[in-house]
Every structure is written in C-alpha cells, then in structure tokens.
Design a protein around this motif. Structure first.
Motif, PDB file in Angstrom:
ATOM      1  N   ARG A 132       4.162  -6.828   6.459  1.00  0.00           N
ATOM      2  CA  ARG A 132       4.168  -6.784   5.135  1.00  0.00           C
ATOM      3  C   ARG A 132       3.266  -7.804   4.145  1.00  0.00           C
ATOM      4  O   ARG A 132       2.866  -8.494   4.141  1.00  0.00           O
ATOM      5  N   ILE A 133       2.464  -6.746   3.758  1.00  0.00           N
ATOM      6  CA  ILE A 133       1.065  -7.579   3.241  1.00  0.00           C
ATOM      7  C   ILE A 133       1.352  -6.844   1.132  1.00  0.00           C
ATOM      8  O   ILE A 133       1.490  -5.744   1.413  1.00  0.00           O
ATOM      9  N   TRP A 134       1.191  -7.509   0.974  1.00  0.00           N
ATOM     10  CA  TRP A 134       1.479  -7.482  -1.370  1.00  0.00           C
ATOM     11  C   TRP A 134      -0.253  -7.474  -1.487  1.00  0.00           C
ATOM     12  O   TRP A 134      -1.242  -8.182  -1.010  1.00  0.00           O
ATOM     13  N   VAL A 135       0.471  -6.389  -2.205  1.00  0.00           N
ATOM     14  CA  VAL A 135      -1.419  -5.986  -2.675  1.00  0.00           C
ATOM     15  C   VAL A 135      -1.035  -7.109  -4.460  1.00  0.00           C
ATOM     16  O   VAL A 135      -0.421  -6.503  -4.653  1.00  0.00           O
ATOM     17  N   HIS A 136      -2.215  -7.602  -4.721  1.00  0.00           N
ATOM     18  CA  HIS A 136      -2.249  -7.948  -5.500  1.00  0.00           C
ATOM     19  C   HIS A 136      -3.155  -8.304  -7.353  1.00  0.00           C
ATOM     20  O   HIS A 136      -4.556  -8.138  -5.671  1.00  0.00           O
ATOM     21  N   VAL A 137      -3.672  -7.452  -8.522  1.00  0.00           N
ATOM     22  CA  VAL A 137      -4.463  -7.734  -8.722  1.00  0.00           C
ATOM     23  C   VAL A 137      -5.067  -8.642  -9.275  1.00  0.00           C
ATOM     24  O   VAL A 137      -4.450  -9.898  -9.783  1.00  0.00           O
ATOM     25  N   ALA A 142       0.325  -1.150  -0.033  1.00  0.00           N
ATOM     26  CA  ALA A 142       0.292   0.168   0.247  1.00  0.00           C
ATOM     27  C   ALA A 142       0.436   1.699  -0.262  1.00  0.00           C
ATOM     28  O   ALA A 142       0.637   2.255  -1.043  1.00  0.00           O
ATOM     29  N   ALA A 143       2.022   1.332   0.690  1.00  0.00           N
ATOM     30  CA  ALA A 143       2.937   1.768   0.769  1.00  0.00           C
ATOM     31  C   ALA A 143       3.138   2.602  -0.440  1.00  0.00           C
ATOM     32  O   ALA A 143       3.545   3.972  -1.034  1.00  0.00           O
ATOM     33  N   GLN A 202     -13.485  -7.472  -5.223  1.00  0.00           N
ATOM     34  CA  GLN A 202     -12.226  -8.772  -5.556  1.00  0.00           C
ATOM     35  C   GLN A 202     -11.982  -8.295  -6.834  1.00  0.00           C
ATOM     36  O   GLN A 202     -11.574  -9.734  -7.409  1.00  0.00           O
ATOM     37  N   LEU A 203     -11.537  -6.789  -7.107  1.00  0.00           N
ATOM     38  CA  LEU A 203     -10.506  -6.413  -7.934  1.00  0.00           C
ATOM     39  C   LEU A 203      -9.124  -6.580  -7.890  1.00  0.00           C
ATOM     40  O   LEU A 203      -7.829  -6.252  -8.660  1.00  0.00           O
ATOM     41  N   ILE A 204      -8.881  -7.314  -6.523  1.00  0.00           N
ATOM     42  CA  ILE A 204      -7.422  -7.041  -6.414  1.00  0.00           C
ATOM     43  C   ILE A 204      -7.607  -8.085  -4.922  1.00  0.00           C
ATOM     44  O   ILE A 204      -9.042  -8.505  -4.419  1.00  0.00           O
ATOM     45  N   GLU A 205      -6.379  -8.806  -4.432  1.00  0.00           N
ATOM     46  CA  GLU A 205      -6.223  -9.561  -3.467  1.00  0.00           C
ATOM     47  C   GLU A 205      -4.374  -8.839  -2.469  1.00  0.00           C
ATOM     48  O   GLU A 205      -4.293  -8.912  -2.760  1.00  0.00           O
ATOM     49  N   ARG A 206      -5.202  -9.017  -1.216  1.00  0.00           N
ATOM     50  CA  ARG A 206      -4.222  -9.009   0.221  1.00  0.00           C
ATOM     51  C   ARG A 206      -3.122 -10.036  -0.038  1.00  0.00           C
ATOM     52  O   ARG A 206      -4.110 -11.073   1.160  1.00  0.00           O
ATOM     53  N   ALA A 229      -9.539   3.028  -1.236  1.00  0.00           N
ATOM     54  CA  ALA A 229      -9.401   2.037  -2.773  1.00  0.00           C
ATOM     55  C   ALA A 229      -9.359   1.424  -2.175  1.00  0.00           C
ATOM     56  O   ALA A 229     -10.158   0.681  -2.965  1.00  0.00           O
ATOM     57  N   LEU A 230      -8.000   0.290  -1.425  1.00  0.00           N
ATOM     58  CA  LEU A 230      -7.744  -0.740  -1.690  1.00  0.00           C
ATOM     59  C   LEU A 230      -8.829  -1.443  -1.355  1.00  0.00           C
ATOM     60  O   LEU A 230      -9.126  -2.512  -1.387  1.00  0.00           O
ATOM     61  N   ASN A 231      -9.671  -0.843   0.292  1.00  0.00           N
ATOM     62  CA  ASN A 231     -10.385  -1.462   0.760  1.00  0.00           C
ATOM     63  C   ASN A 231     -12.047  -1.449  -0.705  1.00  0.00           C
ATOM     64  O   ASN A 231     -12.502  -2.656  -0.256  1.00  0.00           O
ATOM     65  N   GLU A 232     -12.287  -0.861  -1.095  1.00  0.00           N
ATOM     66  CA  GLU A 232     -13.298  -1.027  -2.152  1.00  0.00           C
ATOM     67  C   GLU A 232     -12.919  -1.862  -3.669  1.00  0.00           C
ATOM     68  O   GLU A 232     -14.218  -2.465  -3.558  1.00  0.00           O
ATOM     69  N   LEU A 233     -11.642  -1.999  -3.486  1.00  0.00           N
ATOM     70  CA  LEU A 233     -11.530  -2.554  -5.008  1.00  0.00           C
ATOM     71  C   LEU A 233     -11.715  -4.656  -4.389  1.00  0.00           C
ATOM     72  O   LEU A 233     -11.669  -4.733  -5.198  1.00  0.00           O
ATOM     73  N   GLU A 234     -10.779  -3.591  -2.821  1.00  0.00           N
ATOM     74  CA  GLU A 234     -10.699  -5.910  -2.302  1.00  0.00           C
ATOM     75  C   GLU A 234     -12.281  -6.090  -3.035  1.00  0.00           C
ATOM     76  O   GLU A 234     -13.119  -7.562  -2.485  1.00  0.00           O
TER      77      GLU A 234
END
Length: 142
Positions: free
Chosen positions: A85-90, A47-48, A72-76, A64-69
C-alpha cells in the motif's frame, strides 16, 4: 419542466465565463488541483481513493500523480504495515502551489464583486451561495 430547462441553460451560460475567468490564471489542470486539494484537506490517500473521490480512472490518477511527484508537489510513502500500500501526501511545495493557484482567480473575483456589484447585488450573490452548493452536493451524492 420547460422553465427548469431554461433556468438550467441560463445558469450554465452565466457560469461559463465566470468559470473560465477564474481558471484562466491557473498553472495546473483542475484534475491535479483537485488531487492536491483532497490531500491538503483530508490528509494522505491511496491512488485508488483519489480516483474514486475525483471520479477519474486509476490510469488518469497515476498519470497525474507521476507529474505531481516530478514537480515535488506530492510524495509517495509505503505503508508501515502493508508495504504494497502506497500513501500519497501533499508536500509543503504542493500546498504553496495550490494556494498560489487559488489566489490567482480569487483576486480577480474579489475585484469584480466590489467594482461591478452594488451592496444589494452582493447580498443576492451571498444569499444564492447555499442554494448553489445544494445543487452540487445533491449531484455528488447521486
């Protein structure tokens, strides 16, 4: 310099309706589309890293990530080594939605270029593209 100010003003005024028209059919905000684009092109990110790349606040990215998640457009995914550390993937659905969003404005633009401009005018637009990219590359690096 007054001529540069006039050119800047005219360019902004010429691009404004084009920008609006291209984004008129979008189903998500430019910020969310920007996040999905970065993830689709560069792969996973934190996220940073997304906040820095998009030049928005960490809170804005989190929202934005909360809404995208939720769509189901992204996953953490937690990092294998550092669980903090949390990685964000499309997701594949995120890629599809991003492509659909891009295609909406693209179709209108292709039609406008072919129907409203002659061959010489399209050549001029094509020749101007590297110059326009240079303007944004310089400002992004500053």
């Amino acid at each position: 310099m007054p001529d540069d100010q006039n050119v800047a003003h005219e360019l902004r005024e010429a691009l404004r309706p084009l920008y609006r028209r291209l984004n008129n059919a979008r189903t998500m905000s430019l910020g969310k589309a920007g996040i999905l684009t970065l993830l689709a092109e560069r792969g996973r990110a934190t996220a940073a890293q997304l906040a820095t790349a998009q030049q928005i606040t960490p809170q804005g990215v989190t929202s934005a990530l909360n809404e995208l998640e939720s769509q189901q457009l992204i996953e953490r995914v937690p990092d294998d080594v550092d669980r903090r550390r949390i990685w964000v993937h499309v997701t594949e659905e995120g890629r599809r939605r991003l492509e659909d969003d891009r295609a909406a404005g693209q179709s209108w633009l292709v039609d406008a270029l072919t129907e409203r401009l002659d061959d010489e005018e399209r050549r001029i637009v094509r020749a101007a593209l590297p110059v326009l990219r240079k303007i944004t590359e310089d400002s992004a690096d500053a």
